[in-house]
Write a protein that holds these residues in place. Structure first.
Motif, short mmCIF file in Angstrom:
data_model
loop_
_atom_site.label_atom_id
_atom_site.label_comp_id
_atom_site.label_asym_id
_atom_site.label_seq_id
_atom_site.Cartn_x
_atom_site.Cartn_y
_atom_site.Cartn_z
N THR A 106 0.75 -1.20 0.02
CA THR A 106 -0.04 -0.10 -0.01
C THR A 106 0.89 1.23 0.08
OG1 THR A 106 -1.65 -1.20 1.04
CG2 THR A 106 -1.81 1.26 1.28
N MET B 101 0.38 5.34 0.76
CA MET B 101 -0.64 6.40 1.25
C MET B 101 0.14 7.78 1.17
SD MET B 101 -2.50 6.55 5.02
CE MET B 101 -1.23 7.66 5.91
N LEU C 260 -6.67 7.58 -3.23
CA LEU C 260 -6.06 6.56 -3.86
C LEU C 260 -4.79 7.25 -4.80
CD1 LEU C 260 -9.02 4.54 -5.02
CD2 LEU C 260 -7.35 3.81 -3.10
N GLY D 154 -4.69 1.32 -8.24
CA GLY D 154 -5.77 1.49 -7.11
C GLY D 154 -7.03 2.15 -7.59
N PRO D 155 -7.12 3.29 -8.32
CA PRO D 155 -8.22 4.08 -8.71
C PRO D 155 -8.92 2.97 -9.85
CG PRO D 155 -6.43 5.55 -8.76
CD PRO D 155 -5.98 4.23 -8.36
N MET E 239 -11.33 0.51 -8.48
CA MET E 239 -12.82 1.17 -8.20
C MET E 239 -13.58 1.36 -9.63
SD MET E 239 -12.79 1.15 -5.21
CE MET E 239 -14.37 2.15 -5.11
N ALA F 261 -5.87 1.03 1.55
CA ALA F 261 -6.48 2.12 0.84
C ALA F 261 -7.82 1.73 -0.11
CB ALA F 261 -5.28 2.26 -0.14
N LEU F 262 -8.03 0.78 -0.38
CA LEU F 262 -9.05 0.53 -1.17
C LEU F 262 -10.24 0.82 -0.11
CD1 LEU F 262 -8.43 -2.26 -3.53
CD2 LEU F 262 -8.91 0.10 -4.13
N PHE G 78 -11.06 4.29 1.14
CA PHE G 78 -11.70 4.97 -0.28
C PHE G 78 -13.42 4.68 -0.07
CE2 PHE G 78 -13.43 5.94 -4.33
CZ PHE G 78 -13.01 7.03 -4.57
N ASP H 15 -7.25 -8.41 -4.16
CA ASP H 15 -6.01 -7.51 -4.26
C ASP H 15 -5.15 -8.29 -3.05
OD1 ASP H 15 -4.10 -5.71 -4.55
OD2 ASP H 15 -4.83 -4.29 -3.55
N LEU I 34 -12.53 10.60 -8.72
CA LEU I 34 -11.93 9.33 -9.34
C LEU I 34 -11.94 9.19 -10.83
CD1 LEU I 34 -11.19 6.30 -8.27
CD2 LEU I 34 -13.73 5.77 -8.72
#
Length: 290
Positions: free
Chosen positions: A66, A68, A76, A81-82, A85, A106-107, A110, A169, A266
């Motif tokens: 991860t 951050m 993200l 990561g994005p 989503m 992280a996910l 979000f 993930d 996003l």
């Protein structure tokens, strides 16, 4: 990790400068820790603070979990990561979400911040990951969010028909989690999804580790999928659909991507362009050997 505290030392890695944070006994030998880090055989997750970002690793500098932003902990960072989503393009009203592989969260963060009507369970096999939950500002557990420590395959097999979105993930020291790269797990995942459920997977590391997973998804989901490369990270995000009638309508997806950018910050416009370029029910050339 009783008897442990957070120890700090200068990063020994040329490619990752900053400060290393370790959960280790107060009387640990710092030189021994440094040697183990460099050798890639440190047994627990550790963090590197470069001043702007906190990066969580699983025992080795090669196994990033991860990243951050310290300025925006719930955001993200650009990369896969994005793209994970992107299921919001297809299931924006999802109520039940399961995340196999929590990492630094992280996910999870979000989703918790932006999807107040969605309930989420994060499944993590490595309890030591949770030693960093305060540093990575994971949300408190409650009705909307809980963490299950255990095997992701067993969790999935026990939840037939109730999950709207299943995000995968999950990695170990060899790459994609081997217990998930099995036909039986993919069949259980298909059964766990609601009628219009969506499966999303991060495919990273050695392709041999997820080859069986890709093949099983193509068979079990009858090629109802999008497989999109993420150039920034050198990996792929695979999205599979339980609904046999699902077909992407590209002009609508482009509009929905713009709406998600406005609503959640996003940016999925590049993802949609890549998906349209690769094509429906196809996988990129880099995955065709799978």
């Amino acid at each position: 990790m009783a008897g442990a505290s957070v120890l700090t030392l200068a990063s020994p890695f040329e490619i990752a400068p900053g400060t290393v944070l370790l959960h280790a006994p107060v009387d640990a030998d710092v030189e021994t820790l440094r040697r183990r880090l460099l050798a890639g055989d440190y047994p627990d997750p550790f963090v590197i603070d470069d001043g702007e970002h906190l990066t969580l690793y699983l025992g080795s500098i090669d196994l990033m979990q991860t990243v951050m932003s310290k300025a925006e902990p719930a955001a993200l960072v650009p990369g896969y990561g994005p793209c994970m989503m992107a299921w919001l393009l297809f299931a924006p009203a999802a109520r039940e979400l399961a995340l196999i592989g929590l990492g630094g969260g992280a996910l999870a963060k979000f989703c918790h911040r932006h999807l107040p009507r969605t309930r989420m369970t994060a499944v993590e096999t490595e309890p030591a990951m949770l030693a960093w939950r305060a540093l990575f500002e994971l949300p408190a557990e409650g009705d909307r969010f809980r963490v299950h420590i255990g095997d992701g395959a067993a969790f999935t097999a026990a939840h037939a028909g109730g999950i709207d979105v299943l995000m995968i993930d999950a990695f170990d020291t060899r790459g994609f989690a081997p217990q998930l790269a099995r036909h039986g797990f993919v069949a259980d995942a298909h059964a766990a999804l609601a009628r219009s459920g969506v499966l999303v997977a991060n495919l990273a590391g050695p392709p041999v580790a997820y080859a069986d997973f890709v093949a099983a998804v193509r068979e079990v989901f009858d090629d109802q999928l999008l497989a999109v490369p993420v150039p920034e990270d050198g990996n792929h995000v695979l999205i599979a659909f339980k609904d046999p009638a699902m077909r992407p309508v590209w002009h609508r997806l482009h509009r929905q991507a713009a709406a998600l950018a406005e609503r959640h910050g996003l940016d999925l416009s590049a993802f949609v362009r890549q998906a349209e370029r690769v094509g429906w029910r196809r996988v990129p050339a880099s995955l065709r050997g799978c």
